[in-house]
Scaffold this motif. Sequence first.
Motif, PDB file in Angstrom:
ATOM      1  N   ALA A  30     -33.106 -41.089  61.966  1.00 51.58           N
ATOM      2  CA  ALA A  30     -33.066 -42.437  61.480  1.00 51.58           C
ATOM      3  C   ALA A  30     -33.860 -42.759  60.397  1.00 51.58           C
ATOM      4  O   ALA A  30     -34.556 -43.985  60.297  1.00 51.58           O
ATOM      5  CB  ALA A  30     -33.319 -43.362  62.731  1.00 51.58           C
ATOM      6  N   GLY A  31     -34.085 -41.772  59.577  1.00 47.39           N
ATOM      7  CA  GLY A  31     -34.539 -42.232  58.250  1.00 47.39           C
ATOM      8  C   GLY A  31     -33.627 -43.034  57.421  1.00 47.39           C
ATOM      9  O   GLY A  31     -32.591 -43.603  57.754  1.00 47.39           O
ATOM     10  N   SER A  32     -34.228 -43.132  56.069  1.00 43.29           N
ATOM     11  CA  SER A  32     -33.351 -43.924  55.119  1.00 43.29           C
ATOM     12  C   SER A  32     -31.893 -43.537  54.870  1.00 43.29           C
ATOM     13  O   SER A  32     -31.059 -44.341  55.079  1.00 43.29           O
ATOM     14  CB  SER A  32     -33.981 -43.989  53.709  1.00 43.29           C
ATOM     15  OG  SER A  32     -33.285 -44.780  52.888  1.00 43.29           O
ATOM     16  N   LEU A  35     -29.972 -43.903  58.317  1.00 47.84           N
ATOM     17  CA  LEU A  35     -29.606 -45.463  58.536  1.00 47.84           C
ATOM     18  C   LEU A  35     -28.413 -45.989  57.802  1.00 47.84           C
ATOM     19  O   LEU A  35     -27.663 -46.715  58.153  1.00 47.84           O
ATOM     20  CB  LEU A  35     -30.810 -46.285  58.545  1.00 47.84           C
ATOM     21  CG  LEU A  35     -32.058 -46.150  59.494  1.00 47.84           C
ATOM     22  CD1 LEU A  35     -33.186 -46.817  59.293  1.00 47.84           C
ATOM     23  CD2 LEU A  35     -31.527 -46.336  60.796  1.00 47.84           C
ATOM     24  N   SER A  36     -28.442 -45.482  56.644  1.00 44.94           N
ATOM     25  CA  SER A  36     -27.570 -45.893  55.516  1.00 44.94           C
ATOM     26  C   SER A  36     -26.068 -45.414  55.966  1.00 44.94           C
ATOM     27  O   SER A  36     -25.114 -46.181  55.951  1.00 44.94           O
ATOM     28  CB  SER A  36     -27.561 -45.375  54.295  1.00 44.94           C
ATOM     29  OG  SER A  36     -28.924 -45.976  53.737  1.00 44.94           O
ATOM     30  N   VAL A  37     -26.146 -44.214  56.450  1.00 45.07           N
ATOM     31  CA  VAL A  37     -24.412 -43.798  56.944  1.00 45.07           C
ATOM     32  C   VAL A  37     -24.313 -44.470  58.287  1.00 45.07           C
ATOM     33  O   VAL A  37     -23.044 -44.917  58.416  1.00 45.07           O
ATOM     34  CB  VAL A  37     -24.812 -42.232  57.364  1.00 45.07           C
ATOM     35  CG1 VAL A  37     -23.431 -41.828  57.953  1.00 45.07           C
ATOM     36  CG2 VAL A  37     -24.967 -41.360  56.091  1.00 45.07           C
ATOM     37  N   ALA A  38     -25.170 -44.800  59.153  1.00 48.53           N
ATOM     38  CA  ALA A  38     -24.896 -45.687  60.518  1.00 48.53           C
ATOM     39  C   ALA A  38     -24.401 -46.962  60.012  1.00 48.53           C
ATOM     40  O   ALA A  38     -23.386 -47.444  60.630  1.00 48.53           O
ATOM     41  CB  ALA A  38     -26.032 -45.807  61.365  1.00 48.53           C
ATOM     42  N   MET A  56     -38.131 -45.026  64.099  1.00 50.23           N
ATOM     43  CA  MET A  56     -37.022 -45.646  63.411  1.00 50.23           C
ATOM     44  C   MET A  56     -37.547 -45.891  61.821  1.00 50.23           C
ATOM     45  O   MET A  56     -38.655 -46.540  61.468  1.00 50.23           O
ATOM     46  CB  MET A  56     -36.567 -46.881  63.780  1.00 50.23           C
ATOM     47  CG  MET A  56     -35.657 -46.699  65.135  1.00 50.23           C
ATOM     48  SD  MET A  56     -34.119 -46.107  65.027  1.00 50.23           S
ATOM     49  CE  MET A  56     -33.176 -47.402  64.430  1.00 50.23           C
ATOM     50  N   GLY A  57     -36.773 -45.717  60.597  1.00 50.68           N
ATOM     51  CA  GLY A  57     -37.125 -45.789  59.352  1.00 50.68           C
ATOM     52  C   GLY A  57     -37.630 -44.465  58.772  1.00 50.68           C
ATOM     53  O   GLY A  57     -37.740 -44.381  57.496  1.00 50.68           O
ATOM     54  N   VAL A 325     -33.721 -32.683  54.253  1.00 46.96           N
ATOM     55  CA  VAL A 325     -33.634 -31.461  54.808  1.00 46.96           C
ATOM     56  C   VAL A 325     -32.819 -30.439  54.256  1.00 46.96           C
ATOM     57  O   VAL A 325     -32.620 -29.271  54.636  1.00 46.96           O
ATOM     58  CB  VAL A 325     -32.694 -32.023  56.067  1.00 46.96           C
ATOM     59  CG1 VAL A 325     -31.330 -32.167  56.019  1.00 46.96           C
ATOM     60  CG2 VAL A 325     -33.022 -30.844  57.104  1.00 46.96           C
ATOM     61  N   ILE A 326     -31.958 -30.862  52.972  1.00 47.27           N
ATOM     62  CA  ILE A 326     -31.289 -29.886  52.382  1.00 47.27           C
ATOM     63  C   ILE A 326     -31.986 -29.317  50.972  1.00 47.27           C
ATOM     64  O   ILE A 326     -31.614 -28.509  50.126  1.00 47.27           O
ATOM     65  CB  ILE A 326     -29.875 -30.325  51.540  1.00 47.27           C
ATOM     66  CG1 ILE A 326     -30.254 -31.621  50.562  1.00 47.27           C
ATOM     67  CG2 ILE A 326     -29.192 -30.788  52.948  1.00 47.27           C
ATOM     68  CD1 ILE A 326     -28.838 -31.893  49.831  1.00 47.27           C
ATOM     69  N   GLY A 327     -33.440 -29.827  51.209  1.00 45.39           N
ATOM     70  CA  GLY A 327     -34.404 -29.574  49.947  1.00 45.39           C
ATOM     71  C   GLY A 327     -33.740 -29.920  48.384  1.00 45.39           C
ATOM     72  O   GLY A 327     -33.513 -31.321  48.539  1.00 45.39           O
ATOM     73  N   GLY A 328     -34.339 -29.511  47.340  1.00 45.25           N
ATOM     74  CA  GLY A 328     -33.902 -30.281  46.187  1.00 45.25           C
ATOM     75  C   GLY A 328     -34.956 -31.457  45.854  1.00 45.25           C
ATOM     76  O   GLY A 328     -35.886 -31.415  46.096  1.00 45.25           O
ATOM     77  N   GLN A 329     -34.321 -32.341  45.483  1.00 43.73           N
ATOM     78  CA  GLN A 329     -35.119 -33.516  44.975  1.00 43.73           C
ATOM     79  C   GLN A 329     -35.275 -34.486  46.406  1.00 43.73           C
ATOM     80  O   GLN A 329     -34.515 -35.079  46.801  1.00 43.73           O
ATOM     81  CB  GLN A 329     -34.396 -34.411  43.977  1.00 43.73           C
ATOM     82  CG  GLN A 329     -34.115 -33.621  42.531  1.00 43.73           C
ATOM     83  CD  GLN A 329     -33.360 -34.417  41.750  1.00 43.73           C
ATOM     84  OE1 GLN A 329     -32.229 -34.548  41.794  1.00 43.73           O
ATOM     85  NE2 GLN A 329     -33.831 -34.862  40.370  1.00 43.73           N
ATOM     86  N   GLN A 330     -36.415 -34.819  46.827  1.00 44.82           N
ATOM     87  CA  GLN A 330     -36.763 -35.293  48.099  1.00 44.82           C
ATOM     88  C   GLN A 330     -37.569 -36.556  47.737  1.00 44.82           C
ATOM     89  O   GLN A 330     -38.461 -36.824  47.720  1.00 44.82           O
ATOM     90  CB  GLN A 330     -37.941 -34.680  48.759  1.00 44.82           C
ATOM     91  CG  GLN A 330     -37.209 -32.998  49.187  1.00 44.82           C
ATOM     92  CD  GLN A 330     -38.179 -32.170  49.707  1.00 44.82           C
ATOM     93  OE1 GLN A 330     -39.406 -32.019  49.520  1.00 44.82           O
ATOM     94  NE2 GLN A 330     -37.697 -31.390  50.832  1.00 44.82           N
ATOM     95  N   PHE A 331     -36.184 -37.295  47.678  1.00 43.11           N
ATOM     96  CA  PHE A 331     -36.722 -38.988  47.293  1.00 43.11           C
ATOM     97  C   PHE A 331     -35.864 -39.700  48.253  1.00 43.11           C
ATOM     98  O   PHE A 331     -34.799 -39.559  48.634  1.00 43.11           O
ATOM     99  CB  PHE A 331     -36.418 -39.370  46.138  1.00 43.11           C
ATOM    100  CG  PHE A 331     -37.284 -38.632  44.924  1.00 43.11           C
ATOM    101  CD1 PHE A 331     -38.529 -38.491  44.887  1.00 43.11           C
ATOM    102  CD2 PHE A 331     -36.557 -37.749  44.109  1.00 43.11           C
ATOM    103  CE1 PHE A 331     -39.311 -37.618  43.841  1.00 43.11           C
ATOM    104  CE2 PHE A 331     -37.019 -37.059  43.132  1.00 43.11           C
ATOM    105  CZ  PHE A 331     -38.584 -36.869  43.211  1.00 43.11           C
ATOM    106  N   THR A 332     -36.248 -41.181  48.798  1.00 43.65           N
ATOM    107  CA  THR A 332     -35.619 -42.069  49.592  1.00 43.65           C
ATOM    108  C   THR A 332     -34.196 -42.300  48.878  1.00 43.65           C
ATOM    109  O   THR A 332     -33.235 -42.377  49.543  1.00 43.65           O
ATOM    110  CB  THR A 332     -36.444 -43.032  49.980  1.00 43.65           C
ATOM    111  OG1 THR A 332     -37.478 -42.728  50.379  1.00 43.65           O
ATOM    112  CG2 THR A 332     -35.635 -44.207  50.579  1.00 43.65           C
ATOM    113  N   HIS A 333     -34.215 -42.560  47.688  1.00 43.20           N
ATOM    114  CA  HIS A 333     -32.946 -42.962  47.013  1.00 43.20           C
ATOM    115  C   HIS A 333     -31.995 -41.974  46.859  1.00 43.20           C
ATOM    116  O   HIS A 333     -30.854 -41.892  46.778  1.00 43.20           O
ATOM    117  CB  HIS A 333     -33.337 -43.506  45.340  1.00 43.20           C
ATOM    118  CG  HIS A 333     -34.099 -42.751  44.545  1.00 43.20           C
ATOM    119  ND1 HIS A 333     -35.502 -42.708  44.554  1.00 43.20           N
ATOM    120  CD2 HIS A 333     -33.725 -41.939  43.828  1.00 43.20           C
ATOM    121  CE1 HIS A 333     -35.975 -41.822  43.768  1.00 43.20           C
ATOM    122  NE2 HIS A 333     -34.789 -41.433  43.201  1.00 43.20           N
TER     123      HIS A 333
END
Length: 491
Positions: A30-32, A35-38, A56-57, A325-333
């Motif tokens: 339930a990170g960013s 939550l967006s998918v949900a 949550m968050g 979780v897939i690596g790469g660019q790890q940013f909230t956006h």
Amino acid sequence: MQRSKAESEEAGRALGHGGTINADICIIGAGSGGLSVAASTVLLGMKVVLIEKHLMGGDCLNTGCVPSKALIAAARRAHDMRTAGQFGITAVEPQVDATAVNDHIKSVIAGIARNDSVERFTGMGVEVIHAAARFRDKSTVEAGDTLVKAFRFVIATGSSPDVPAIPGLDKVPYLTNESIFDLRQPVGHLVVIGGGSVGMELAQAYLRFGAQVTVLESLKALGRDDPELSDVVLKHVRAEGLVVREGVRVERVSGWPGAVQVMITTPEGVVETVEGTHLLIAAGRRPNVQDLNLEAAGIKYDKRGIMVSSGLVTSNRRVFAIGDVIGGQQFTHVANYHAGIVFRRALFRLPAKVRNELIPWVTFTDPELAQVGLTEDQARQKHGTIQVFRWPYHENDRAQAERATEGFVKVVTDRKGAILGAGIVGREAGELIQIWSLAISQGLKITAMTEWIAPYPTLGEISKRAAMGTYALTAGKPLVRKMVGLLRKLG
């Protein structure tokens, strides 16, 4: 008041107890991104289950973006007090109350937390389970005493601080981004291992609170960014008093609470010891894949994270994976961007794919450092002949008024003028980069960036002036000059 049977069952599921649930989509984390998918899928009438074992968050709200930016905002006020003299206001040394700063951080988190709360999402119709998730097979997840069977799954479990295997570290108290925002006492001398975005942001913030700060980086600080841009930041923070040591190797750590020693080898091969009161580990992130039992679901992964296609589908076609979780660019956006792709693919079967060249990133130091698309070096390697356009902050009237003249905008195009990337170092770089992100997403040429009207006086004019450089190149061509000369003779 006594609950109905249905209410009791719902409350039980929120705590991880509730038999078997059949869902259209089950989201783990339930990170960013989760939550967006949900939020988007439940609005279309889908049966949505959201599983979160902790807060949550996720990292962004509780131990990442939100608390760090709240901390940086407080540190900025302290710095403004020290540097007010340039505006004709008497500068003063601020009295920093570490407990009150921490209360400020917690207050900001609390103000946002209601948007990410269990109550909000259950009110939207999402089934929220507070438990650790573990795959039983390709279409079933176990969470507490609940089994969730779903047509589609989304893994959005994020990442955690990567703690390097430094001899002695297991015997010494140290901080990560998961614990530093709980500090409620002053810091004397903070030693930071890691000179990436997180390390540099927190280092400058604590420096502005009055601490001594030393950053130890094995390669180059802010090494993922264009060096022409990052060097401006490094020069500035060093001028403020931050000690940044690059190219050092950390050999071992020792000490006790309030007194830590970090043994290093310098680039010249000299062994030294750096002493401090607190130690912060900011040496990268690792994907949260442990305990998910991914093997049972036929999901491939390695130390970099879960392997996905360009459409974010794992080796199990029922399962998507998004965000850190897939690596790469790890940013909230990035997690939010991934959520949109999953939404389009899972619900509408559209062929949406990740386009990494569209993803901007910002380091919230002062001055800020922002980038989207290719850097100059990357563009040269990929395209050969390129064009580079720059415009400095000190040529901008608003920057002069704000005494924020340090920095510049840098834009890279191919030889036909297609925008390949843009980088900005300076005040509000994170805001200014967005128009370049839009331009790249729409496939615009540099000439298009000369046609919008920037209100005066704003920092946004810097971007337009950088784009105007294309006319200077055109004007310098012999054929163009000859044509202009002929037209002048015609009257």
